[in-house]
Design a protein around this motif. Structure first.
Motif, mmCIF file in Angstrom:
data_model
loop_
_atom_site.group_PDB
_atom_site.id
_atom_site.type_symbol
_atom_site.label_atom_id
_atom_site.label_comp_id
_atom_site.label_asym_id
_atom_site.label_seq_id
_atom_site.Cartn_x
_atom_site.Cartn_y
_atom_site.Cartn_z
ATOM 1 N N PHE A 43 102.788 25.280 49.333
ATOM 2 C CA PHE A 43 101.428 27.054 49.314
ATOM 3 C C PHE A 43 102.779 27.451 49.513
ATOM 4 C CE2 PHE A 43 99.751 22.692 51.738
ATOM 5 C CZ PHE A 43 98.822 22.576 51.093
ATOM 6 N N GLN A 44 104.104 28.091 49.810
ATOM 7 C CA GLN A 44 105.088 29.226 50.146
ATOM 8 C C GLN A 44 105.102 29.623 48.309
ATOM 9 O OE1 GLN A 44 108.507 28.573 52.147
ATOM 10 N NE2 GLN A 44 109.030 30.395 52.073
ATOM 11 N N ASP A 45 105.283 28.456 47.613
ATOM 12 C CA ASP A 45 105.595 29.098 46.017
ATOM 13 C C ASP A 45 104.449 29.699 45.497
ATOM 14 O OD1 ASP A 45 108.247 27.560 46.469
ATOM 15 O OD2 ASP A 45 106.967 26.062 45.024
ATOM 16 N N LEU A 46 103.071 29.058 46.159
ATOM 17 C CA LEU A 46 101.789 30.208 45.235
ATOM 18 C C LEU A 46 101.630 31.439 46.317
ATOM 19 C CD1 LEU A 46 100.186 26.742 44.783
ATOM 20 C CD2 LEU A 46 101.264 28.270 42.607
ATOM 21 N N ASN A 47 102.006 31.270 47.168
ATOM 22 C CA ASN A 47 101.855 32.363 47.616
ATOM 23 C C ASN A 47 100.524 32.409 49.082
ATOM 24 O OD1 ASN A 47 103.815 34.722 48.032
ATOM 25 N ND2 ASN A 47 103.054 34.324 45.952
ATOM 26 N N LEU A 48 100.430 30.934 49.149
ATOM 27 C CA LEU A 48 99.236 30.462 49.703
ATOM 28 C C LEU A 48 98.926 29.958 51.121
ATOM 29 C CD1 LEU A 48 97.815 28.193 46.823
ATOM 30 C CD2 LEU A 48 96.744 29.548 47.445
ATOM 31 N N PRO A 49 97.611 30.343 52.118
ATOM 32 C CA PRO A 49 97.962 30.093 53.287
ATOM 33 C C PRO A 49 98.480 28.908 53.572
ATOM 34 C CG PRO A 49 95.875 31.684 53.328
ATOM 35 C CD PRO A 49 97.026 31.171 51.191
ATOM 36 N N PRO A 50 99.995 28.927 54.470
ATOM 37 C CA PRO A 50 99.805 27.705 55.214
ATOM 38 C C PRO A 50 99.075 27.140 56.111
ATOM 39 C CG PRO A 50 101.554 29.594 56.470
ATOM 40 C CD PRO A 50 100.123 30.031 54.843
ATOM 41 N N VAL A 51 97.455 27.959 56.040
ATOM 42 C CA VAL A 51 96.811 26.825 57.376
ATOM 43 C C VAL A 51 96.056 25.974 56.192
ATOM 44 C CG1 VAL A 51 95.193 28.145 56.924
ATOM 45 C CG2 VAL A 51 94.866 27.042 58.728
ATOM 46 N N LEU A 52 95.985 25.899 54.817
ATOM 47 C CA LEU A 52 95.935 24.433 53.900
ATOM 48 C C LEU A 52 96.378 23.467 54.659
ATOM 49 C CD1 LEU A 52 95.795 27.177 50.196
ATOM 50 C CD2 LEU A 52 94.497 26.207 52.147
ATOM 51 N N ALA A 53 97.002 23.519 54.575
ATOM 52 C CA ALA A 53 98.506 22.233 54.790
ATOM 53 C C ALA A 53 97.453 21.212 56.036
ATOM 54 C CB ALA A 53 99.930 22.812 55.715
ATOM 55 N N GLU A 54 96.623 21.911 57.141
ATOM 56 C CA GLU A 54 96.191 21.494 58.094
ATOM 57 C C GLU A 54 94.732 21.281 58.026
ATOM 58 O OE1 GLU A 54 94.268 23.987 61.612
ATOM 59 O OE2 GLU A 54 95.912 24.164 61.635
ATOM 60 N N ILE A 55 94.105 21.989 56.884
ATOM 61 C CA ILE A 55 92.659 22.207 56.052
ATOM 62 C C ILE A 55 93.062 20.739 55.479
ATOM 63 C CG2 ILE A 55 91.295 22.517 54.434
ATOM 64 C CD1 ILE A 55 91.457 25.096 55.874
ATOM 65 N N ALA A 56 94.291 19.993 54.690
ATOM 66 C CA ALA A 56 94.607 19.299 53.908
ATOM 67 C C ALA A 56 94.677 17.558 54.307
ATOM 68 C CB ALA A 56 95.341 19.747 52.545
ATOM 69 N N GLN A 57 94.372 17.952 55.475
ATOM 70 C CA GLN A 57 95.020 16.610 56.602
ATOM 71 C C GLN A 57 93.619 16.483 56.883
ATOM 72 O OE1 GLN A 57 98.751 16.357 57.983
ATOM 73 N NE2 GLN A 57 99.035 18.390 58.315
ATOM 74 N N ALA A 58 92.612 16.870 56.916
ATOM 75 C CA ALA A 58 91.058 16.213 57.580
ATOM 76 C C ALA A 58 90.990 14.795 56.935
ATOM 77 C CB ALA A 58 90.127 17.182 57.195
ATOM 78 N N PRO A 59 91.058 14.467 57.629
ATOM 79 C CA PRO A 59 90.728 12.496 57.987
ATOM 80 C C PRO A 59 89.662 12.553 56.830
ATOM 81 C CG PRO A 59 89.610 13.260 59.398
ATOM 82 C CD PRO A 59 90.499 14.628 59.388
ATOM 83 N N ASN A 60 88.384 13.091 56.810
ATOM 84 C CA ASN A 60 87.672 12.741 56.247
ATOM 85 C C ASN A 60 86.631 14.905 55.854
ATOM 86 O OD1 ASN A 60 85.673 13.057 57.974
ATOM 87 N ND2 ASN A 60 86.302 11.031 58.491
ATOM 88 N N GLY A 61 85.576 14.193 55.065
ATOM 89 C CA GLY A 61 84.688 15.560 54.467
ATOM 90 C C GLY A 61 84.982 16.263 53.110
ATOM 91 N N LEU A 62 84.904 17.070 53.265
ATOM 92 C CA LEU A 62 84.693 18.100 51.302
ATOM 93 C C LEU A 62 85.124 19.586 51.563
ATOM 94 C CD1 LEU A 62 83.312 17.957 48.595
ATOM 95 C CD2 LEU A 62 81.371 19.417 50.221
ATOM 96 N N ILE A 63 86.494 19.320 50.920
ATOM 97 C CA ILE A 63 86.972 20.264 50.809
ATOM 98 C C ILE A 63 86.587 21.068 49.067
ATOM 99 C CG2 ILE A 63 89.104 21.973 50.824
ATOM 100 C CD1 ILE A 63 90.290 19.298 52.700
ATOM 101 N N LEU A 64 85.923 22.377 49.530
ATOM 102 C CA LEU A 64 85.838 23.325 48.678
ATOM 103 C C LEU A 64 87.304 24.447 48.265
ATOM 104 C CD1 LEU A 64 81.709 23.061 48.928
ATOM 105 C CD2 LEU A 64 83.030 22.265 47.087
ATOM 106 N N VAL A 65 87.533 24.372 46.821
ATOM 107 C CA VAL A 65 88.212 25.489 46.480
ATOM 108 C C VAL A 65 87.726 26.726 45.217
ATOM 109 C CG1 VAL A 65 90.694 25.780 45.304
ATOM 110 C CG2 VAL A 65 90.320 24.525 46.753
#
Length: 355
Positions: A109-131
């Motif tokens: 995320f840091q390499d790509l200048n993406l917001p660090p909150v993506l790490a928190e989002i990616a750790q959701a136990p289940n559900g749908l994440i859309l990019v």
């Protein structure tokens, strides 16, 4: 054109870090670098040249050129390791080829200048994440970065379904299975159904292209899996509208309920040149599924969502496109002209006045 010349062109493109190559009849090869399309000084390509390129790429994918081929997605790799996502098509009866350069390494995320909150989002136990976002604005790269984070930090069984496979993963803490449409499976929908019998924790679907795939992704999320996918939409609200609009009117109320129940977040991307003109930065809208936003989806009050995204910036680390544009402008990282060009808000000028 022969294999040596083709591979030399691709090798140069890979080393020069261009993003795309265009091969079309009666034009020389074109390169896209830093967002600009650049005409090469090579000779114009003939129909035999583009046919040879198409046949070479198809042979790499264990396929043959045929008269009924109109368009096809594929991949190609150099012996040195350079990889490309390829779109083969016909125009005026001749073959054309556009090749997207796949970066050799999956960035953090840091390499790509993406917001660090993506790490928190990616750790959701289940559900749908859309990019989401327009073509060529970093959706696949962002998804790959999220999978890299999970691979390094979680002990998951991760199944990807792609057309074609872009980034190649090596299993670390997680086990990663990568399946390619057309080679390993017939279609996204069939592969999704099979994935549910493969003990998955995470399923990544390269693109939700049709109603059947959207429905299968929602079902997979409903059954307790984490599903990641992409859509070619401009933001959170247009993404929700697109998903619901894929279903007949009599089903849309139920789809709103289902989507509200499983949606974890929508991450929408646009790329912009930095102020120097030498680099590219992502502008990112992040919508997370709070209780309020879930109610908006269920009740069809989608016009209220952007306000809730902006109001949730401190507590939930959400951000609208305009908020990120303003932040990058305040930091001196992008020009005011580029900020105004990318905004889709009518009151962006007013927000600038209060800057």
């Amino acid at each position: 054109m022969d294999a040596n010349i083709l591979n030399q062109i691709l090798e140069i493109a890979f080393q020069k870090k261009v993003s795309d190559l265009h091969f079309e009849v009666d034009n020389p090869p074109f390169f896209r670098g830093r967002g600009q399309l650049i005409r090469s000084k090579m000779p114009n390509l003939t129909p035999k040249d583009t046919e040879f390129i198409a046949a070479t790429i198809l042979a790499y994918n264990n396929r043959q050129l045929s008269d009924d081929l109109k368009e096809l997605d594929a991949s190609y790799a150099l012996a040195s390791g350079g990889r490309f996502r390829v779109s083969i098509f016909r125009q005026r009866g001749h073959f054309g080829i556009i090749m997207r350069v796949i970066p050799p390494h999956i960035g953090t995320f840091q390499d790509l200048n993406l917001p660090p909150v993506l790490a928190e989002i990616a750790q959701a136990p289940n559900g749908l994440i859309l990019v989401t976002g327009p073509t060529g604005n970093g959706k696949s790269t962002t998804l790959a970065s999220m999978l890299r984070f999970l691979n390094e930090n979680q002990s998951y069984n991760i199944i990807t379904i792609e057309d074609p496979i872009e980034f190649l993963f090596t299993s670390l803490k997680s086990c990663i299975i990568q399946r390619e449409v057309g080679i390993d499976t017939h279609c996204f929908n069939t592969a999704l159904k099979a994935a549910l019998r493969m003990d998955p924790d995470v399923i990544m679907v390269g693109e939700m292209r049709d109603r059947e795939t959207i429905d299968s992704c929602i079902k997979a999320a409903e059954t307790g899996h984490l599903v990641l996918s992409t859509l070619h939409t401009q933001g959170a609200v247009s993404t929700i509208n697109r998903i619901i609009g894929n279903f007949p009117p009599e089903s849309q109320e139920i789809v709103r309920q289902r989507l509200a129940d499983v949606l974890v977040a929508i991450v929408s991307l646009r790329l912009v040149k930095d102020k120097s003109g030498e680099g590219i930065l992502p502008v990112v809208e992040i919508m997370r599924s709070t209780t309020t936003i879930m109610s908006c989806i269920r009740e069809g009050r989608l016009d209220e969502i952007e306000k809730h995204i902006e109001n949730g910036s401190s507590q939930y680390r959400m951000q609208s496109l305009d908020q990120h544009l303003l932040a990058l402008y305040r930091q001196g990282r992008i020009s005011i002209e580029d900020a105004k060009r990318l905004t889709h808000s009518m009151d962006f000028e007013r927000k600038l006045m209060f800057d």
